[in-house]
Design a protein around this motif. Structure first.
Motif, short mmCIF file in Angstrom:
data_model
loop_
_atom_site.label_atom_id
_atom_site.label_comp_id
_atom_site.label_asym_id
_atom_site.label_seq_id
_atom_site.Cartn_x
_atom_site.Cartn_y
_atom_site.Cartn_z
N ASP A 91 -13.62 -46.93 -6.67
CA ASP A 91 -13.89 -46.45 -8.03
C ASP A 91 -13.23 -45.11 -8.34
OD1 ASP A 91 -15.43 -48.71 -8.43
OD2 ASP A 91 -17.35 -47.67 -8.22
N ASN A 92 -12.95 -44.32 -7.30
CA ASN A 92 -12.45 -42.96 -7.50
C ASN A 92 -11.12 -42.70 -6.82
OD1 ASN A 92 -14.92 -41.76 -8.87
ND2 ASN A 92 -15.80 -42.64 -7.02
N HIS A 93 -10.38 -43.74 -6.53
CA HIS A 93 -9.14 -43.61 -5.77
C HIS A 93 -8.23 -42.51 -6.29
CE1 HIS A 93 -4.87 -44.65 -5.06
NE2 HIS A 93 -5.30 -44.75 -3.82
N ASP A 94 -7.90 -42.54 -7.56
CA ASP A 94 -6.95 -41.58 -8.12
C ASP A 94 -7.45 -40.15 -8.02
OD1 ASP A 94 -5.28 -43.71 -8.68
OD2 ASP A 94 -5.82 -43.80 -10.79
N SER A 95 -8.70 -39.92 -8.37
CA SER A 95 -9.22 -38.55 -8.31
C SER A 95 -9.36 -38.07 -6.87
CB SER A 95 -10.56 -38.44 -9.05
OG SER A 95 -11.55 -39.22 -8.43
N LEU A 96 -9.64 -38.96 -5.93
CA LEU A 96 -9.69 -38.57 -4.52
C LEU A 96 -8.32 -38.14 -4.04
CD1 LEU A 96 -12.04 -41.37 -3.13
CD2 LEU A 96 -12.63 -38.95 -3.51
N CYS A 97 -7.30 -38.90 -4.42
CA CYS A 97 -5.93 -38.54 -4.04
C CYS A 97 -5.55 -37.17 -4.60
CB CYS A 97 -4.93 -39.59 -4.54
SG CYS A 97 -5.01 -41.13 -3.63
N GLU A 98 -5.94 -36.92 -5.84
CA GLU A 98 -5.65 -35.62 -6.45
C GLU A 98 -6.30 -34.48 -5.68
OE1 GLU A 98 -6.85 -35.79 -10.55
OE2 GLU A 98 -5.42 -37.39 -11.01
N ARG A 99 -7.43 -34.73 -5.07
CA ARG A 99 -8.14 -33.68 -4.34
C ARG A 99 -7.47 -33.34 -3.01
NH1 ARG A 99 -13.12 -32.09 -6.54
NH2 ARG A 99 -12.79 -30.33 -5.15
N PHE A 100 -6.95 -34.34 -2.29
CA PHE A 100 -6.37 -34.02 -0.98
C PHE A 100 -4.86 -33.82 -0.98
CE2 PHE A 100 -6.44 -38.76 -0.42
CZ PHE A 100 -5.10 -38.96 -0.06
N THR A 101 -4.15 -34.29 -2.00
CA THR A 101 -2.68 -34.15 -1.98
C THR A 101 -2.18 -32.71 -1.94
OG1 THR A 101 -2.60 -34.55 -4.37
CG2 THR A 101 -2.08 -36.41 -2.93
N PRO A 102 -2.89 -31.72 -2.50
CA PRO A 102 -2.38 -30.35 -2.36
C PRO A 102 -2.30 -29.88 -0.89
CG PRO A 102 -4.02 -30.43 -4.10
CD PRO A 102 -4.05 -31.76 -3.40
N TYR A 103 -2.99 -30.56 0.00
CA TYR A 103 -3.05 -30.13 1.39
C TYR A 103 -2.18 -30.96 2.33
CZ TYR A 103 -7.07 -28.04 -0.83
OH TYR A 103 -7.87 -27.37 -1.70
N ILE A 104 -1.43 -31.89 1.78
CA ILE A 104 -0.54 -32.69 2.63
C ILE A 104 0.88 -32.17 2.51
CG2 ILE A 104 -2.02 -34.73 2.60
CD1 ILE A 104 -0.14 -36.00 0.58
N ASP A 105 1.65 -32.37 3.56
CA ASP A 105 3.01 -31.84 3.61
C ASP A 105 4.06 -32.94 3.43
OD1 ASP A 105 2.60 -33.20 5.95
OD2 ASP A 105 3.15 -31.55 7.28
N ARG A 106 3.65 -34.04 2.86
CA ARG A 106 4.55 -35.17 2.64
C ARG A 106 4.04 -35.98 1.46
NH1 ARG A 106 2.52 -37.68 8.36
NH2 ARG A 106 1.78 -35.61 8.67
N SER A 107 4.83 -36.96 1.04
CA SER A 107 4.41 -37.79 -0.09
C SER A 107 3.35 -38.79 0.36
CB SER A 107 5.62 -38.53 -0.66
OG SER A 107 6.06 -39.52 0.25
N LEU A 108 2.56 -39.24 -0.58
CA LEU A 108 1.54 -40.25 -0.27
C LEU A 108 2.17 -41.51 0.30
CD1 LEU A 108 -1.03 -40.14 -3.23
CD2 LEU A 108 -1.41 -39.55 -0.84
N ASP A 109 3.35 -41.85 -0.20
CA ASP A 109 4.03 -43.07 0.26
C ASP A 109 4.41 -43.00 1.74
OD1 ASP A 109 3.82 -44.07 -2.29
OD2 ASP A 109 5.88 -43.52 -2.85
N SER A 110 4.55 -41.79 2.27
CA SER A 110 4.97 -41.67 3.66
C SER A 110 3.79 -41.59 4.64
CB SER A 110 5.87 -40.44 3.83
OG SER A 110 5.13 -39.26 3.61
#
Length: 143
Positions: free
Chosen positions: A63-82
């Motif tokens: 239900d919250n996939h997109d908003s969850l991704c928005e929360r952790f992506t600032p802390y990753i050093d690569r693209s979600l696809d990788s």
């Protein structure tokens, strides 16, 4: 003597990981918890699993996939696809728990995610999971 059996919530997280992984790699053909429940949980038929927690995790992530991704992506050093689908699913579960379940200590959430990564992820995937969720926890939980 210490009990080496996994707890009901840990087993629920493992099943949720399997379901979310299947959801991610299938192109999101599963539309709700019932689809995943039918394919994953019902095949286990175990009274050792916290079924309610399994459903909370699956519903919360789907239900919250997109908003969850928005929360952790600032802390990753690569693209979600990788990111491997296993690590991606673990990050979704850990992020959901950190943001929505303050009754669970953040160290428990991170430890559970690291254990999932050690069991199911790549060789050093647990280090990546630990780093991302630790940074997110510092932000979300004001540690």
């Amino acid at each position: 003597m210490r009990n080496f059996h996994k707890g009901a919530r840990s087993l629920a997280r493992e099943l949720a990981l399997q379901g979310i992984y299947a959801w991610l790699i299938s192109g999101n053909i599963y539309k709700n918890v019932n689809d995943i429940n039918n394919d994953i949980y019902d095949n286990i038929k175990s009274n050792l699993v916290d079924n309610d927690w399994f459903k909370i995790l699956i519903n919360g992530v789907l239900d919250n996939h997109d908003s969850l991704c928005e929360r952790f992506t600032p802390y990753i050093d690569r693209s979600l696809d990788s990111i491997s689908p296993v690590e991606y699913a673990i990050l979704l579960i850990g992020t959901f728990e950190l943001i929505n379940h303050f009754e669970i200590p953040y160290k428990v959430i991170i430890n559970e995610a690291v254990e999932l990564a050690k069991s199911f992820g790549g060789t050093d995937g647990f280090k990546f999971i630990n780093s991302v969720l630790d940074k997110l926890a510092s932000d979300v939980r004001n540690n």
